[in-house]
Write a protein that holds these residues in place. Structure first.
Motif, mmCIF file in Angstrom:
data_model
loop_
_atom_site.group_PDB
_atom_site.id
_atom_site.type_symbol
_atom_site.label_atom_id
_atom_site.label_comp_id
_atom_site.label_asym_id
_atom_site.label_seq_id
_atom_site.Cartn_x
_atom_site.Cartn_y
_atom_site.Cartn_z
ATOM 1 N N GLY A 197 30.761 28.749 40.985
ATOM 2 C CA GLY A 197 31.303 30.090 41.185
ATOM 3 C C GLY A 197 32.644 30.259 40.505
ATOM 4 N N ILE A 198 32.926 31.482 40.046
ATOM 5 C CA ILE A 198 34.272 31.820 39.564
ATOM 6 C C ILE A 198 34.748 33.029 40.364
ATOM 7 C CG2 ILE A 198 35.758 32.394 37.608
ATOM 8 C CD1 ILE A 198 33.701 31.306 35.713
ATOM 9 N N VAL A 199 35.916 32.895 40.983
ATOM 10 C CA VAL A 199 36.489 34.003 41.750
ATOM 11 C C VAL A 199 37.907 34.282 41.251
ATOM 12 C CG1 VAL A 199 35.151 33.421 43.828
ATOM 13 C CG2 VAL A 199 37.455 32.500 43.564
ATOM 14 N N GLY A 200 38.419 35.411 41.665
ATOM 15 C CA GLY A 200 39.782 35.793 41.276
ATOM 16 C C GLY A 200 39.847 37.298 41.157
ATOM 17 N N GLU A 201 41.063 37.841 41.244
ATOM 18 C CA GLU A 201 41.182 39.301 41.291
ATOM 19 C C GLU A 201 40.832 39.936 39.954
ATOM 20 O OE1 GLU A 201 45.212 39.466 42.632
ATOM 21 O OE2 GLU A 201 46.025 39.581 40.615
ATOM 22 N N LYS A 217 37.636 36.437 34.326
ATOM 23 C CA LYS A 217 36.319 35.883 34.657
ATOM 24 C C LYS A 217 35.264 36.293 33.614
ATOM 25 C CE LYS A 217 36.253 38.004 38.687
ATOM 26 N NZ LYS A 217 37.495 38.778 38.600
ATOM 27 N N SER A 218 35.180 37.605 33.363
ATOM 28 C CA SER A 218 34.155 38.066 32.411
ATOM 29 C C SER A 218 34.438 37.574 31.007
ATOM 30 C CB SER A 218 34.085 39.600 32.394
ATOM 31 O OG SER A 218 33.660 40.083 33.637
ATOM 32 N N ILE A 219 35.706 37.558 30.620
ATOM 33 C CA ILE A 219 36.014 37.124 29.255
ATOM 34 C C ILE A 219 35.684 35.635 29.086
ATOM 35 C CG2 ILE A 219 37.852 36.907 27.501
ATOM 36 C CD1 ILE A 219 36.879 39.807 27.985
ATOM 37 N N THR A 220 35.817 34.863 30.156
ATOM 38 C CA THR A 220 35.377 33.456 30.103
ATOM 39 C C THR A 220 33.868 33.410 29.829
ATOM 40 O OG1 THR A 220 37.101 32.807 31.656
ATOM 41 C CG2 THR A 220 35.266 31.282 31.398
ATOM 42 N N ALA A 221 33.114 34.238 30.575
ATOM 43 C CA ALA A 221 31.656 34.263 30.387
ATOM 44 C C ALA A 221 31.303 34.743 28.976
ATOM 45 C CB ALA A 221 31.019 35.184 31.429
ATOM 46 N N TYR A 222 31.965 35.799 28.532
ATOM 47 C CA TYR A 222 31.663 36.336 27.193
ATOM 48 C C TYR A 222 32.037 35.322 26.105
ATOM 49 C CZ TYR A 222 31.436 40.865 29.640
ATOM 50 O OH TYR A 222 31.139 41.888 30.507
ATOM 51 N N SER A 223 33.062 34.516 26.373
ATOM 52 C CA SER A 223 33.459 33.501 25.385
ATOM 53 C C SER A 223 32.332 32.484 25.208
ATOM 54 C CB SER A 223 34.744 32.789 25.824
ATOM 55 O OG SER A 223 35.809 33.713 25.937
ATOM 56 N N ALA A 280 43.815 36.655 27.561
ATOM 57 C CA ALA A 280 42.887 36.929 28.672
ATOM 58 C C ALA A 280 42.446 35.636 29.349
ATOM 59 C CB ALA A 280 41.674 37.695 28.160
ATOM 60 N N VAL A 281 42.306 34.576 28.566
ATOM 61 C CA VAL A 281 41.954 33.263 29.103
ATOM 62 C C VAL A 281 42.885 32.253 28.446
ATOM 63 C CG1 VAL A 281 40.149 31.513 29.367
ATOM 64 C CG2 VAL A 281 39.529 33.932 29.384
ATOM 65 N N ARG A 282 43.520 31.430 29.287
ATOM 66 C CA ARG A 282 44.544 30.524 28.764
ATOM 67 C C ARG A 282 44.274 29.104 29.222
ATOM 68 N NH1 ARG A 282 49.890 32.187 27.745
ATOM 69 N NH2 ARG A 282 49.581 34.047 28.999
ATOM 70 N N ASP A 283 44.093 28.203 28.274
ATOM 71 C CA ASP A 283 44.027 26.780 28.580
ATOM 72 C C ASP A 283 43.090 26.475 29.760
ATOM 73 O OD1 ASP A 283 44.642 24.111 28.371
ATOM 74 O OD2 ASP A 283 46.478 24.242 29.568
ATOM 75 N N SER A 284 41.908 27.081 29.716
ATOM 76 C CA SER A 284 41.000 26.938 30.855
ATOM 77 C C SER A 284 39.892 25.937 30.561
ATOM 78 C CB SER A 284 40.373 28.294 31.205
ATOM 79 O OG SER A 284 41.360 29.104 31.786
ATOM 80 N N ASP A 291 27.311 37.720 36.075
ATOM 81 C CA ASP A 291 28.647 38.318 36.192
ATOM 82 C C ASP A 291 28.597 39.440 37.228
ATOM 83 O OD1 ASP A 291 31.204 39.192 35.915
ATOM 84 O OD2 ASP A 291 31.043 39.766 33.800
ATOM 85 N N GLU A 292 29.067 39.150 38.398
ATOM 86 C CA GLU A 292 29.033 40.098 39.526
ATOM 87 C C GLU A 292 27.652 40.726 39.689
ATOM 88 O OE1 GLU A 292 32.383 42.619 40.076
ATOM 89 O OE2 GLU A 292 33.627 41.417 38.743
#
Ligand SMILES: Nc1ncnc2c1ncn2[C@@H]1O[C@H](COP(=O)(O)OP(=O)(O)OP(=O)(O)O)[C@@H](O)[C@H]1O
Ligand SMILES: [Mg+2]
Length: 323
Positions: free
Chosen positions: A40-44, A49-55, A25-29, A182-183
Protein backbone atom coordinates in the motif's frame (compact mmCIF):
# COMPACT_ATOMS: atom_id res chain seq x y z
CA UNK A 1 17.69 -14.68 -7.31
CA UNK A 2 15.32 -12.78 -5.04
CA UNK A 3 11.57 -12.93 -5.52
CA UNK A 4 11.32 -9.16 -5.96
CA UNK A 5 9.04 -8.19 -8.84
CA UNK A 6 9.53 -4.45 -8.71
CA UNK A 7 12.28 -2.42 -7.17
CA UNK A 8 12.30 1.36 -7.31
CA UNK A 9 15.63 2.84 -6.27
CA UNK A 10 16.09 6.50 -5.38
CA UNK A 11 13.49 7.70 -7.85
CA UNK A 12 13.23 11.39 -8.61
CA UNK A 13 10.45 12.71 -10.82
CA UNK A 14 10.07 16.43 -11.39
CA UNK A 15 8.03 18.90 -13.37
CA UNK A 16 9.77 21.79 -15.07
CA UNK A 17 7.19 24.51 -14.65
CA UNK A 18 6.72 27.45 -17.07
CA UNK A 19 8.37 29.76 -14.52
CA UNK A 20 11.50 27.56 -14.88
CA UNK A 21 11.10 26.26 -11.34
CA UNK A 22 11.33 22.55 -10.72
CA UNK A 23 8.48 20.95 -8.84
CA UNK A 24 9.92 17.79 -7.33
CA UNK A 25 6.94 15.42 -7.19
CA UNK A 26 8.92 12.35 -6.12
CA UNK A 27 12.26 12.67 -4.36
CA UNK A 28 14.80 9.99 -3.58
CA UNK A 29 12.11 7.35 -3.14
CA UNK A 30 12.79 3.64 -2.94
CA UNK A 31 10.25 0.88 -2.66
CA UNK A 32 9.91 -2.74 -3.62
CA UNK A 33 7.19 -5.29 -4.23
CA UNK A 34 7.84 -9.00 -3.81
CA UNK A 35 6.08 -11.77 -5.69
CA UNK A 36 2.53 -12.22 -4.46
CA UNK A 37 2.72 -9.18 -2.21
CA UNK A 38 0.17 -6.38 -1.84
CA UNK A 39 1.90 -3.13 -1.01
CA UNK A 40 0.00 0.00 0.00
CA UNK A 41 0.97 3.64 -0.52
CA UNK A 42 -0.73 6.27 1.64
CA UNK A 43 -0.26 9.97 2.21
CA UNK A 44 -2.14 13.22 1.78
CA UNK A 45 -3.22 14.65 -1.54
CA UNK A 46 -0.33 15.83 -3.70
CA UNK A 47 2.36 13.80 -1.87
CA UNK A 48 3.42 11.96 -5.03
CA UNK A 49 1.55 8.65 -4.91
CA UNK A 50 0.16 8.79 -8.46
CA UNK A 51 3.34 10.21 -9.93
CA UNK A 52 5.24 7.28 -8.38
CA UNK A 53 2.81 4.90 -10.11
CA UNK A 54 2.99 6.80 -13.41
CA UNK A 55 6.80 6.74 -13.20
CA UNK A 56 6.75 2.93 -13.04
CA UNK A 57 4.54 2.80 -16.12
CA UNK A 58 6.53 5.62 -17.74
CA UNK A 59 3.36 7.66 -18.28
CA UNK A 60 4.32 10.77 -16.29
CA UNK A 61 2.44 13.64 -17.97
CA UNK A 62 4.29 16.57 -19.55
CA UNK A 63 6.21 18.55 -18.41
CA UNK A 64 7.21 15.77 -16.01
CA UNK A 65 10.52 13.92 -16.21
CA UNK A 66 12.16 11.10 -14.31
CA UNK A 67 15.53 12.64 -13.55
CA UNK A 68 17.19 10.08 -11.30
CA UNK A 69 16.93 6.56 -10.01
CA UNK A 70 16.20 3.09 -11.29
CA UNK A 71 12.97 1.17 -11.76
CA UNK A 72 13.77 -2.52 -11.94
CA UNK A 73 10.94 -4.76 -13.08
CA UNK A 74 11.92 -8.41 -12.72
CA UNK A 75 15.51 -7.24 -12.68
CA UNK A 76 15.39 -5.10 -15.83
CA UNK A 77 15.56 -1.31 -15.68
CA UNK A 78 12.39 0.13 -17.21
CA UNK A 79 14.11 3.50 -17.61
CA UNK A 80 16.32 2.01 -20.30
CA UNK A 81 13.42 0.64 -22.37
CA UNK A 82 12.24 2.07 -25.67
CA UNK A 83 8.61 2.98 -26.50
CA UNK A 84 7.89 -0.35 -28.21
CA UNK A 85 9.17 -2.46 -25.30
CA UNK A 86 7.27 -0.27 -22.85
CA UNK A 87 4.06 -0.69 -24.80
CA UNK A 88 4.49 -4.46 -24.51
CA UNK A 89 5.08 -4.26 -20.76
CA UNK A 90 2.22 -1.85 -20.11
CA UNK A 91 -1.12 -3.59 -20.20
CA UNK A 92 0.50 -6.99 -20.30
CA UNK A 93 3.12 -7.30 -17.55
CA UNK A 94 2.07 -4.26 -15.49
CA UNK A 95 -1.48 -2.91 -15.56
CA UNK A 96 -3.04 0.18 -14.02
CA UNK A 97 -6.48 0.50 -12.46
CA UNK A 98 -7.62 4.08 -11.98
CA UNK A 99 -9.97 5.80 -9.59
CA UNK A 100 -12.71 6.35 -12.13
CA UNK A 101 -13.66 3.18 -14.03
CA UNK A 102 -15.40 5.29 -16.66
CA UNK A 103 -12.05 6.72 -17.73
CA UNK A 104 -11.06 3.18 -18.82
CA UNK A 105 -14.38 2.39 -20.51
CA UNK A 106 -15.72 3.75 -23.76
CA UNK A 107 -19.47 4.42 -23.45
CA UNK A 108 -20.26 3.61 -27.09
CA UNK A 109 -18.86 0.07 -27.02
CA UNK A 110 -20.00 -3.07 -25.21
CA UNK A 111 -17.96 -4.99 -22.65
CA UNK A 112 -16.69 -7.58 -25.13
CA UNK A 113 -15.23 -4.83 -27.33
CA UNK A 114 -13.08 -3.54 -24.44
CA UNK A 115 -11.50 -6.93 -23.83
CA UNK A 116 -11.05 -7.56 -27.52
CA UNK A 117 -9.18 -4.26 -27.85
CA UNK A 118 -6.63 -5.51 -25.34
CA UNK A 119 -6.18 -8.78 -27.26
CA UNK A 120 -5.73 -6.80 -30.48
CA UNK A 121 -3.32 -4.25 -28.99
CA UNK A 122 -1.05 -7.06 -27.80
CA UNK A 123 -1.37 -9.21 -30.91
CA UNK A 124 -3.07 -12.11 -29.09
CA UNK A 125 -4.29 -14.74 -31.58
CA UNK A 126 -7.34 -16.62 -30.33
CA UNK A 127 -10.59 -17.80 -31.84
CA UNK A 128 -13.76 -15.89 -31.02
CA UNK A 129 -15.00 -18.81 -28.91
CA UNK A 130 -11.73 -18.94 -26.93
CA UNK A 131 -11.92 -15.21 -26.28
CA UNK A 132 -15.51 -15.45 -25.08
CA UNK A 133 -14.64 -18.33 -22.80
CA UNK A 134 -11.70 -16.51 -21.23
CA UNK A 135 -13.59 -13.23 -20.76
CA UNK A 136 -16.65 -14.92 -19.29
CA UNK A 137 -14.38 -16.83 -16.89
CA UNK A 138 -12.67 -13.64 -15.79
CA UNK A 139 -15.91 -11.72 -15.32
CA UNK A 140 -17.07 -14.57 -13.12
CA UNK A 141 -13.81 -14.43 -11.13
CA UNK A 142 -14.33 -10.73 -10.35
CA UNK A 143 -17.83 -11.42 -9.10
CA UNK A 144 -20.06 -10.53 -12.03
CA UNK A 145 -23.09 -12.81 -12.06
CA UNK A 146 -24.32 -14.32 -15.31
CA UNK A 147 -21.23 -13.01 -17.09
CA UNK A 148 -22.20 -14.47 -20.47
CA UNK A 149 -25.28 -12.24 -20.45
CA UNK A 150 -23.25 -9.12 -19.55
CA UNK A 151 -20.76 -9.45 -22.38
CA UNK A 152 -22.79 -7.40 -24.82
CA UNK A 153 -24.01 -4.79 -22.37
CA UNK A 154 -22.67 -1.24 -22.28
CA UNK A 155 -20.76 0.47 -19.43
CA UNK A 156 -23.79 2.62 -18.47
CA UNK A 157 -25.78 -0.53 -17.75
CA UNK A 158 -23.44 -1.35 -14.84
CA UNK A 159 -23.27 0.20 -11.37
CA UNK A 160 -20.04 1.96 -10.32
CA UNK A 161 -18.84 -1.06 -8.35
CA UNK A 162 -19.61 -3.44 -11.22
CA UNK A 163 -17.77 -1.17 -13.67
CA UNK A 164 -14.72 -1.24 -11.43
CA UNK A 165 -14.96 -5.05 -11.41
CA UNK A 166 -15.01 -5.02 -15.22
CA UNK A 167 -11.92 -2.78 -15.22
CA UNK A 168 -10.16 -5.14 -12.79
CA UNK A 169 -11.01 -8.07 -15.08
CA UNK A 170 -9.58 -6.10 -18.02
CA UNK A 171 -6.40 -5.43 -16.00
CA UNK A 172 -6.07 -9.19 -15.43
CA UNK A 173 -6.76 -10.31 -18.99
CA UNK A 174 -3.17 -10.89 -20.04
CA UNK A 175 -2.13 -12.28 -16.65
CA UNK A 176 0.10 -9.40 -15.55
CA UNK A 177 2.80 -9.82 -12.92
CA UNK A 178 1.91 -6.53 -11.26
CA UNK A 179 -1.31 -4.56 -10.93
CA UNK A 180 -1.13 -0.95 -9.76
CA UNK A 181 -4.45 0.26 -8.39
CA UNK A 182 -4.52 4.04 -7.93
CA UNK A 183 -7.36 4.82 -5.53
CA UNK A 184 -9.52 2.06 -7.04
CA UNK A 185 -12.38 2.68 -4.64
CA UNK A 186 -12.48 6.44 -4.15
CA UNK A 187 -15.49 6.89 -6.44
CA UNK A 188 -17.47 4.14 -4.70
CA UNK A 189 -19.66 3.87 -1.61
CA UNK A 190 -18.21 2.39 1.58
CA UNK A 191 -19.64 -1.13 1.24
CA UNK A 192 -18.52 -1.37 -2.37
CA UNK A 193 -15.06 -0.07 -1.40
CA UNK A 194 -14.59 -2.97 0.96
CA UNK A 195 -15.93 -5.45 -1.60
CA UNK A 196 -13.41 -4.23 -4.19
CA UNK A 197 -10.54 -4.45 -1.68
CA UNK A 198 -11.67 -7.97 -0.77
CA UNK A 199 -11.73 -8.83 -4.45
CA UNK A 200 -8.17 -7.57 -5.00
CA UNK A 201 -6.97 -9.50 -1.94
CA UNK A 202 -8.72 -12.62 -3.20
CA UNK A 203 -7.09 -12.31 -6.62
CA UNK A 204 -3.69 -12.09 -5.01
CA UNK A 205 -4.43 -15.16 -2.88
CA UNK A 206 -5.79 -17.17 -5.81
CA UNK A 207 -3.51 -16.07 -8.62
CA UNK A 208 -0.47 -14.72 -6.81
CA UNK A 209 -0.52 -11.39 -8.67
CA UNK A 210 1.58 -8.71 -6.97
CA UNK A 211 -0.13 -5.37 -6.38
CA UNK A 212 0.48 -1.80 -5.41
CA UNK A 213 -2.64 -0.22 -3.96
CA UNK A 214 -2.81 3.54 -3.47
CA UNK A 215 -5.55 4.74 -1.17
CA UNK A 216 -6.62 7.37 1.31
CA UNK A 217 -8.33 4.69 3.33
CA UNK A 218 -5.77 3.78 5.97
CA UNK A 219 -8.00 1.13 7.53
CA UNK A 220 -8.41 -0.78 4.28
CA UNK A 221 -4.70 -0.48 3.48
CA UNK A 222 -3.72 -1.71 6.94
CA UNK A 223 -6.14 -4.58 6.68
CA UNK A 224 -5.51 -5.71 3.12
CA UNK A 225 -1.84 -4.96 2.45
CA UNK A 226 1.22 -6.87 3.55
CA UNK A 227 3.43 -3.80 3.77
CA UNK A 228 2.81 -0.10 3.40
CA UNK A 229 4.70 3.04 2.54
CA UNK A 230 3.79 6.46 3.91
CA UNK A 231 4.63 9.34 1.57
CA UNK A 232 4.93 13.00 2.40
CA UNK A 233 6.06 15.82 0.12
CA UNK A 234 7.31 13.42 -2.55
CA UNK A 235 9.37 11.37 -0.09
CA UNK A 236 8.79 8.04 1.57
CA UNK A 237 8.79 8.73 5.28
CA UNK A 238 8.12 5.30 6.67
CA UNK A 239 7.58 1.72 5.62
CA UNK A 240 7.05 -1.64 7.21
CA UNK A 241 4.44 -4.29 7.80
CA UNK A 242 1.09 -2.61 7.20
CA UNK A 243 -0.33 -3.50 10.60
CA UNK A 244 2.84 -2.29 12.38
CA UNK A 245 2.87 1.05 10.58
CA UNK A 246 -0.84 1.49 11.24
CA UNK A 247 -0.77 0.51 14.93
CA UNK A 248 2.67 1.85 15.87
CA UNK A 249 3.67 4.62 13.46
CA UNK A 250 7.24 5.78 14.01
CA UNK A 251 7.28 8.97 11.95
CA UNK A 252 5.50 12.01 13.42
CA UNK A 253 3.75 12.47 10.07
CA UNK A 254 2.46 8.89 9.99
CA UNK A 255 1.36 9.26 13.60
CA UNK A 256 -0.57 12.41 12.65
CA UNK A 257 -2.10 10.67 9.67
CA UNK A 258 -3.30 7.70 11.73
CA UNK A 259 -4.52 10.08 14.40
CA UNK A 260 -6.64 12.00 11.89
CA UNK A 261 -8.83 8.96 11.18
CA UNK A 262 -12.27 9.54 12.64
CA UNK A 263 -12.94 7.04 15.38
CA UNK A 264 -16.11 5.02 15.00
CA UNK A 265 -16.11 3.55 18.47
CA UNK A 266 -15.62 6.67 20.56
CA UNK A 267 -17.44 9.93 20.66
CA UNK A 268 -15.03 12.49 19.27
CA UNK A 269 -15.34 16.19 19.90
CA UNK A 270 -13.23 17.11 16.91
CA UNK A 271 -11.05 15.47 14.31
CA UNK A 272 -7.34 15.57 14.91
CA UNK A 273 -5.44 16.81 11.91
CA UNK A 274 -1.91 17.82 11.09
CA UNK A 275 -1.37 21.52 11.38
CA UNK A 276 -0.13 23.60 8.45
CA UNK A 277 0.38 22.45 4.90
CA UNK A 278 3.19 21.21 2.75
CA UNK A 279 5.21 23.98 1.13
CA UNK A 280 8.63 22.91 -0.09
CA UNK A 281 7.95 21.11 -3.39
CA UNK A 282 9.90 23.76 -5.26
CA UNK A 283 13.04 23.30 -3.19
CA UNK A 284 15.34 21.29 -5.36
CA UNK A 285 17.63 20.18 -2.57
CA UNK A 286 16.06 21.05 0.76
CA UNK A 287 18.40 21.33 3.71
CA UNK A 288 16.36 19.85 6.50
CA UNK A 289 13.44 17.48 6.83
CA UNK A 290 10.54 18.36 4.53
CA UNK A 291 8.08 17.77 7.38
CA UNK A 292 9.94 20.00 9.86
CA UNK A 293 7.61 22.97 9.37
CA UNK A 294 4.61 20.97 10.57
CA UNK A 295 6.22 18.59 13.01
CA UNK A 296 5.46 18.76 16.72
CA UNK A 297 8.72 16.97 17.57
CA UNK A 298 10.90 19.27 15.47
CA UNK A 299 14.38 20.08 16.80
CA UNK A 300 17.13 22.33 15.52
CA UNK A 301 18.92 19.47 13.79
CA UNK A 302 15.75 18.73 11.77
CA UNK A 303 16.06 22.11 10.06
CA UNK A 304 19.70 21.55 9.15
CA UNK A 305 20.06 17.88 8.29
CA UNK A 306 17.99 16.04 5.75
CA UNK A 307 17.13 12.68 7.33
CA UNK A 308 18.11 9.51 5.51
CA UNK A 309 15.93 6.41 5.52
CA UNK A 310 17.02 4.28 8.48
CA UNK A 311 16.20 0.69 9.30
CA UNK A 312 15.00 0.78 12.91
CA UNK A 313 14.29 -2.91 13.15
CA UNK A 314 14.09 -5.64 10.55
CA UNK A 315 11.89 -4.51 7.68
CA UNK A 316 10.92 -1.29 9.47
CA UNK A 317 12.23 1.92 7.92
CA UNK A 318 11.78 5.57 8.88
CA UNK A 319 13.08 8.89 7.59
CA UNK A 320 13.23 10.88 10.82
CA UNK A 321 16.08 11.99 13.06
CA UNK A 322 13.86 11.76 16.14
CA UNK A 323 12.28 8.37 15.65
N1 LIG B 1 0.77 17.40 -14.84
C1 LIG B 1 1.36 17.99 -13.78
N2 LIG B 1 2.00 19.18 -13.91
C2 LIG B 1 2.60 19.74 -12.85
N3 LIG B 1 2.62 19.22 -11.61
C3 LIG B 1 1.99 18.04 -11.42
C4 LIG B 1 1.32 17.37 -12.48
N4 LIG B 1 0.79 16.22 -11.99
C5 LIG B 1 1.11 16.19 -10.68
N5 LIG B 1 1.83 17.28 -10.34
C6 LIG B 1 2.36 17.60 -8.99
O1 LIG B 1 3.08 16.49 -8.52
C7 LIG B 1 2.88 16.35 -7.11
C8 LIG B 1 2.44 14.92 -6.83
O2 LIG B 1 1.17 14.69 -7.42
P1 LIG B 1 0.42 13.30 -7.35
O3 LIG B 1 -0.64 13.34 -8.38
O4 LIG B 1 1.40 12.18 -7.43
O5 LIG B 1 -0.21 13.33 -5.89
P2 LIG B 1 -1.08 12.20 -5.17
O6 LIG B 1 -0.34 11.79 -3.96
O7 LIG B 1 -1.45 11.14 -6.14
O8 LIG B 1 -2.38 13.03 -4.71
P3 LIG B 1 -3.92 12.58 -4.69
O9 LIG B 1 -4.10 11.83 -3.41
O10 LIG B 1 -4.65 13.88 -4.68
O11 LIG B 1 -4.21 11.76 -5.91
C9 LIG B 1 1.85 17.39 -6.71
O12 LIG B 1 2.55 18.48 -6.15
C10 LIG B 1 1.20 17.78 -8.01
O13 LIG B 1 0.79 19.12 -7.97
MG1 LIG C 1 -3.20 10.49 -7.02
Amino acid sequence: MSNTILEIKNLRTEFLMPNKRHLVAVRDSSLHVDAGEIVGIVGESGCGKSITAYSVLRIVPEPGRITAGEILFRGEDLLGKGPEELREIRGKEITLICQDPLSSLNPVYDIFWHFNEIFTAHGVQKSHAEKIEQIVGLLGTVGIVQPERKLHQYPHQFSGGMRQRVVIAMAMLLQPKLIIADEPTTALDVTTQRAIFDLLGGLRDKLGISMIVISHDLYLIAEQCDRMYVMYGGEIMESGRASDVFNHPLHPYSAGLMDSIPSLSFHQEHLNGIKGEFSSVFEENPKGCCFAGRCDRVGEECLLTRPEMREIEEGRFVRCLKA
